[in-house]
Design a protein around this motif. Structure first.
Motif, PDB file in Angstrom:
ATOM      1  N   MET A 287       0.813  -1.323  -0.077  1.00 57.27           N
ATOM      2  CA  MET A 287      -0.332  -0.001  -0.024  1.00 57.27           C
ATOM      3  C   MET A 287       0.835   1.437   0.153  1.00 57.27           C
ATOM      4  N   LEU A 288       2.036   1.083  -0.029  1.00 56.25           N
ATOM      5  CA  LEU A 288       3.147   2.503  -0.001  1.00 56.25           C
ATOM      6  C   LEU A 288       3.630   2.790  -1.319  1.00 56.25           C
ATOM      7  N   ASP A 289       3.802   3.802  -1.496  1.00 57.31           N
ATOM      8  CA  ASP A 289       4.551   4.475  -2.748  1.00 57.31           C
ATOM      9  C   ASP A 289       6.093   4.766  -2.570  1.00 57.31           C
ATOM     10  N   ASP A 290       6.813   5.051  -3.378  1.00 61.93           N
ATOM     11  CA  ASP A 290       8.072   5.341  -3.031  1.00 61.93           C
ATOM     12  C   ASP A 290       8.411   6.402  -2.119  1.00 61.93           C
ATOM     13  N   GLU A 291       7.670   7.588  -2.148  1.00 56.61           N
ATOM     14  CA  GLU A 291       7.863   8.446  -1.398  1.00 56.61           C
ATOM     15  C   GLU A 291       7.520   8.007  -0.038  1.00 56.61           C
ATOM     16  N   LEU A 292       6.391   7.331   0.435  1.00 60.95           N
ATOM     17  CA  LEU A 292       6.110   6.872   1.720  1.00 60.95           C
ATOM     18  C   LEU A 292       7.146   5.873   2.307  1.00 60.95           C
ATOM     19  N   ARG A 293       7.654   5.296   1.572  1.00 67.20           N
ATOM     20  CA  ARG A 293       8.774   4.282   1.802  1.00 67.20           C
ATOM     21  C   ARG A 293      10.116   5.082   2.262  1.00 67.20           C
ATOM     22  N   GLU A 294      10.687   5.896   1.497  1.00 64.12           N
ATOM     23  CA  GLU A 294      11.572   6.755   2.081  1.00 64.12           C
ATOM     24  C   GLU A 294      11.243   7.541   3.175  1.00 64.12           C
ATOM     25  N   ALA A 295      10.013   8.085   3.486  1.00 61.24           N
ATOM     26  CA  ALA A 295       9.646   8.935   4.633  1.00 61.24           C
ATOM     27  C   ALA A 295       9.940   7.644   6.013  1.00 61.24           C
ATOM     28  N   ILE A 296       9.339   6.456   5.957  1.00 55.91           N
ATOM     29  CA  ILE A 296       9.204   5.447   6.928  1.00 55.91           C
ATOM     30  C   ILE A 296      10.918   5.146   7.145  1.00 55.91           C
ATOM     31  N   SER A 297      11.692   4.769   5.944  1.00 55.54           N
ATOM     32  CA  SER A 297      13.139   4.755   6.290  1.00 55.54           C
ATOM     33  C   SER A 297      13.744   5.474   7.175  1.00 55.54           C
ATOM     34  N   LYS A 298      13.546   6.825   7.022  1.00 56.27           N
ATOM     35  CA  LYS A 298      13.917   7.972   7.638  1.00 56.27           C
ATOM     36  C   LYS A 298      13.866   7.622   9.343  1.00 56.27           C
ATOM     37  N   GLU A 299      12.601   7.173   9.599  1.00 56.90           N
ATOM     38  CA  GLU A 299      11.983   6.870  10.802  1.00 56.90           C
ATOM     39  C   GLU A 299      12.931   5.906  11.714  1.00 56.90           C
ATOM     40  N   MET A 300      13.259   4.688  10.767  1.00 53.79           N
ATOM     41  CA  MET A 300      13.875   3.605  11.437  1.00 53.79           C
ATOM     42  C   MET A 300      15.401   3.898  11.866  1.00 53.79           C
ATOM     43  N   PRO A 301      15.503   3.111  13.009  1.00 50.68           N
ATOM     44  CA  PRO A 301      16.998   3.217  13.769  1.00 50.68           C
ATOM     45  C   PRO A 301      17.785   2.758  12.646  1.00 50.68           C
ATOM     46  N   GLU A 302      19.160   3.534  12.784  1.00 50.76           N
ATOM     47  CA  GLU A 302      20.143   3.327  11.862  1.00 50.76           C
ATOM     48  C   GLU A 302      20.857   1.825  12.021  1.00 50.76           C
ATOM     49  N   HIS A 303      20.916   1.524  13.291  1.00 50.93           N
ATOM     50  CA  HIS A 303      21.872   0.439  13.637  1.00 50.93           C
ATOM     51  C   HIS A 303      21.204  -1.079  13.530  1.00 50.93           C
ATOM     52  N   ILE A 304      19.716  -0.818  13.292  1.00 51.54           N
ATOM     53  CA  ILE A 304      19.019  -2.082  12.837  1.00 51.54           C
ATOM     54  C   ILE A 304      18.393  -2.233  11.580  1.00 51.54           C
ATOM     55  N   PRO A 305      18.933  -3.417  10.756  1.00 54.84           N
ATOM     56  CA  PRO A 305      18.425  -3.437   9.509  1.00 54.84           C
ATOM     57  C   PRO A 305      16.994  -3.422   9.361  1.00 54.84           C
ATOM     58  N   HIS A 306      16.511  -2.609   8.190  1.00 54.01           N
ATOM     59  CA  HIS A 306      14.830  -2.834   7.860  1.00 54.01           C
ATOM     60  C   HIS A 306      14.761  -2.916   6.393  1.00 54.01           C
ATOM     61  N   MET A 307      13.425  -3.529   6.250  1.00 53.25           N
ATOM     62  CA  MET A 307      13.098  -3.965   4.860  1.00 53.25           C
ATOM     63  C   MET A 307      11.538  -3.819   4.630  1.00 53.25           C
ATOM     64  N   PHE A 308      11.008  -3.640   3.504  1.00 52.42           N
ATOM     65  CA  PHE A 308       9.463  -3.599   3.212  1.00 52.42           C
ATOM     66  C   PHE A 308       9.323  -4.738   2.476  1.00 52.42           C
ATOM     67  N   ILE A 309       8.144  -5.378   3.106  1.00 49.23           N
ATOM     68  CA  ILE A 309       7.632  -6.736   2.704  1.00 49.23           C
ATOM     69  C   ILE A 309       6.112  -6.846   2.390  1.00 49.23           C
ATOM     70  N   SER A 310       5.616  -7.492   1.874  1.00 47.54           N
ATOM     71  CA  SER A 310       4.121  -7.854   1.622  1.00 47.54           C
ATOM     72  C   SER A 310       3.698  -9.248   1.348  1.00 47.54           C
ATOM     73  N   SER A 311       3.273  -9.857   2.497  1.00 42.15           N
ATOM     74  CA  SER A 311       2.854 -11.354   2.398  1.00 42.15           C
ATOM     75  C   SER A 311       1.714 -11.538   1.433  1.00 42.15           C
ATOM     76  N   VAL A 312       1.059 -10.308   1.052  1.00 34.03           N
ATOM     77  CA  VAL A 312      -0.314 -10.565   0.068  1.00 34.03           C
ATOM     78  C   VAL A 312       0.558 -10.737  -1.344  1.00 34.03           C
ATOM     79  N   THR A 313       1.169  -9.851  -1.694  1.00 28.15           N
ATOM     80  CA  THR A 313       2.046  -9.860  -3.193  1.00 28.15           C
ATOM     81  C   THR A 313       3.231 -10.707  -2.971  1.00 28.15           C
ATOM     82  N   GLN A 314       3.819 -11.027  -1.942  1.00 27.14           N
ATOM     83  CA  GLN A 314       4.967 -11.839  -1.688  1.00 27.14           C
ATOM     84  C   GLN A 314       6.042 -10.983  -2.246  1.00 27.14           C
TER      85      GLN A 314
END
Length: 335
Positions: A287-314
């Motif tokens: 449900m996210l576009d590139d702009e929202l993904r970038e905004a969420i990435s900036k919120e995440m802590p730098e020392h912990i890896p993060h990624m975007f997933i979708s179980s519905v679209t796999q």
């Protein structure tokens, strides 16, 4: 039925067997009217033994065993006959079971391997017969030892699920859906909070025939460390997982705050949990576009890896498996 069929803690009264008494006896037959001492030793009381069984996933089968009483040892006999040992009781338990004393809270045994046996409550030692007490100056001892008592008390058996990766998140974060997509597990899935009320395990198939175990655990709520919601019943299972995957839904109102609340609950329960390998997955990211993904990435802590997933679209699931495998191998290399 889901709740009643998964039992991860039971309280039982246990008593190992008392040792049999040694006896005082002297040899008497038609050829010897004043023979020496021939009192036999008492038998050992029965042990209560824990045995690991990889085919068990719950303590349900022990739920109605309110009293576990091992057999007492048999008294000794004449002609130096040793009494029979009391019959041991073997309790089969799932891997990850911890045995504790209710009164002291002390951990007494831990079962981690299939077939592993631990004498939880040893039986009392049998007493010596009067044969043992004969000396040059006392050739006809008139006493023998009683058997030693067994061990008894109220005990707690507690199961902490064994899995390589534990899914951590608020209720309805998409943990059960993720588990159903990347493993063969079939957890209950519905669009409301606390769908999962017991842990679900699944095997994630990785490259070259390798695999690892993932646990979908009941969702945390704020205050879980103090017992709110499913409280400690949930949090204790996380202690067994070397890698924690935090699942935060894309439609969360504050992604960073949600992660920090989850982290705080783990710290309040057991600060050592913060030393585990951690990853963050933003679920429902279709449900996210590139702009929202970038905004969420900036919120995440730098020392912990993060990624975007979708179980519905796999989407992103292959990358997630790679990251989890890397984290698991990193943890194993440190041990």
């Amino acid at each position: 039925m889901e709740k009643s069929n998964f039992v991860d803690q039971i309280r039982i009264f246990c008593r190992s067997g008392h040792g049999g008494a040694g006896i005082k006896h002297f040899l008497r037959d038609k050829f010897n009217s004043k023979g020496g001492p021939d009192g036999g030793d008492g038998g050992r009381g029965g042990h209560i033994i824990l045995r690991g069984n990889r085919n068990l996933w719950t303590l349900l089968h022990l739920r109605y065993h309110k009293n576990v009483l091992a057999e007492d040892g048999e008294n000794g006999g004449h002609n130096n006959r040793t009494g029979r040992n009391g019959k041991d009781i073997i309790l089969e338990v799932p891997l990850g079971t911890i045995a504790m004393d209710e009164e002291t809270g002390e951990k007494e045994a831990e079962i981690l391997e299939d077939g592993q046996e631990v004498i939880w409550l040893p039986g009392g030692k049998g007493g010596w017969g009067n044969t043992h007490f004969a000396t040059a100056t006392n050739q006809a001892p008139e006493y023998a030892q009683p058997g030693l008592p067994g061990v008894e008390g109220w005990k707690i058996l507690e199961l902490k699920v064994l899995a390589d990766v534990g899914l951590v998140g608020f209720p309805n974060a998409g943990k059960s859906t993720l588990l159903s997509v990347i493993t063969a597990a079939k957890p209950k899935i519905a669009d409301y909070a606390f769908t999962t009320i017991t842990p679900n395990l699944g095997i994630v198939q990785y490259r070259d025939g390798r695999s690892f175990c993932m646990a979908d655990l009941p969702g945390i709520i704020e205050g879980a460390a103090e017992g709110r919601g499913l409280g400690h019943r949930f949090l204790r299972h996380i202690e067994r997982n070397p890698v924690l995957l935090f699942l935060i839904p894309a439609d969360s109102s504050d992604h960073r705050k949600e992660f920090e609340v989850l982290l705080n609950e783990l710290e309040q329960y057991n600060p050592e949990l913060l030393h585990k390998e951690m990853l963050i997955a933003i679920s429902k990211s279709d449900m996210l576009d590139d702009e929202l993904r970038e905004a969420i990435s900036k919120e995440m802590p730098e020392h912990i890896p993060h990624m975007f997933i979708s179980s519905v679209t796999q989407t992103g699931l292959t990358e997630l498996k790679d990251a989890l495998w890397k984290a698991l191998n990193k943890k194993e290399a440190e041990l």
